[in-house]
Design an enzyme around this catalytic site. Sequence first.
Site, short mmCIF file in Angstrom:
data_model
loop_
_atom_site.label_atom_id
_atom_site.label_comp_id
_atom_site.label_asym_id
_atom_site.label_seq_id
_atom_site.Cartn_x
_atom_site.Cartn_y
_atom_site.Cartn_z
N ASP A 1 0.84 -1.20 0.00
CA ASP A 1 0.00 0.00 0.00
C ASP A 1 0.87 1.25 0.00
OD1 ASP A 1 -2.50 1.37 0.23
OD2 ASP A 1 -2.00 1.77 2.31
N THR B 1 -3.19 4.88 -4.06
CA THR B 1 -2.22 5.71 -3.34
C THR B 1 -0.82 5.60 -3.96
OG1 THR B 1 -1.99 3.87 -1.78
CG2 THR B 1 -3.40 5.67 -1.13
N THR B 2 -0.52 4.44 -4.56
CA THR B 2 0.78 4.28 -5.23
C THR B 2 0.77 4.98 -6.58
OG1 THR B 2 0.88 2.09 -4.21
CG2 THR B 2 2.52 2.56 -5.89
N ASP C 1 -9.04 -0.87 1.21
CA ASP C 1 -9.07 -0.36 -0.17
C ASP C 1 -10.33 -0.83 -0.89
OD1 ASP C 1 -6.67 0.73 0.45
OD2 ASP C 1 -5.51 -0.25 -1.12
#
Length: 439
Positions: free
Chosen positions: A69, A102-103, A400
């Site tokens: 994450d 988020t990445t 997520d």
Amino acid sequence: MALAFDEFGRPFVIIKEQDQKVRLRGLDAQKANIASGMAVSRILRTSLGPKGMDKMLQSPDGDVTTTNDGATILEQMDVDNQIAKLLVELSRSQDYEIGDGTTGVVVLAGALLEQAQKLLERGVHPIRVAEGYETASRIAVENLEKIAQRFDFGVNNIEPLVQTCMTTLSSKIVNRCKRSLAEISVKAVLAVADLDRKDVNLDLIKVEGKVGGKLEDTELIYGILVDKEMSHPQMPKQIEDAKIAILTCPFEPPKPKTKHKMDIDTVEKFQTLRKQEQQYFNNMVQKCKGVGATLVICQWGFDDEANHLLMHRDLPAVRWVGGVELELIAIATGGRIVPRFEELTPEKLGKAGLVREKAFGTTKDRMLYVEHCANSRAVTIFIRGGNKMMVEETKRSIHDALCVARNLIRNNSIVYGGGSSEISCSISVEAAADRYPGS
């Protein structure tokens, strides 16, 4: 380095070779900032997508976190550079607002910085670059809205939601169980969702994990799971049609607010004190039994005497239950949290179809299931895994998936993945670039 004082007596430091130090200005400063942003982006690049690798991070305390994450990786990293901190904030805001991707946002920001550096080297002004990026962003969003497809879903037709959640879980360590975990996530979100208002309160979904078993044993419980057991081993392990008294007052004699001292110099005085304490306990248990409670859940502890009395009076009890769990139990069972025994009434009792205690493995670990509640809008996802790292990473993956399901309920339009929507945006931006002079 030397310490000196000015005419007002204020100290200042004279650093050796101060005249040789040069402040970065202009293009050099911009390049240094871009390099620090790209460095953070480069770290996350290898953990993007289905073939992405996990990162192992060690905290100053020696705790090891293994995760895929992006927000967690950047949260755990010790970043000093101000530009790199902006990327950490970017990832954090993506996590708060969207929950997934988020990445990707950090990798995309790094790629944009890399292209901006080439333009700066050609002599393009930074403001022109920023304006160009904003225009391209607007065109790309318009294109995405044009190619987006809406789909219909309902309580009986959850397949579109499950397919989208499976996409989210594909890049995680849990991808071998992505179908079952996606179904659990979607069912949990639909259980707490208000489909008329298109609103989802994720606080009503409790994610609990316990080491042991295998990932396939992860289950969705329509109720609340409490990591506690009955206060006495001889209390019943299963209660049907339970009426629950939810207390935040302790099962113990009241303590005076002022400082006091008690001298007991005879056996008779001690017996009197003991009888008085026993009377307090009797009254408390009688108040609970009098309103019809068949289970007591208490935020505080109680001593062995109260525990023994509760067991003899056939009133099962659970002690040391946290405040957040008490609130969830109150929401799920439709009960009220009672701060004083005097305020306990039958209307304030929560109702649950089944309360049972379940043991796990050979370690005598027990947990309490509160199921078939009056208000079934509070649910629990119970995660199992071979070790702590697996359980923690599954929790992050489930978070997520829950956020993706929530976003789809709020806005049920999707674009196709595998790079196709990105290529479509690229083509539309390139076509639009011909209409802007000097771009």
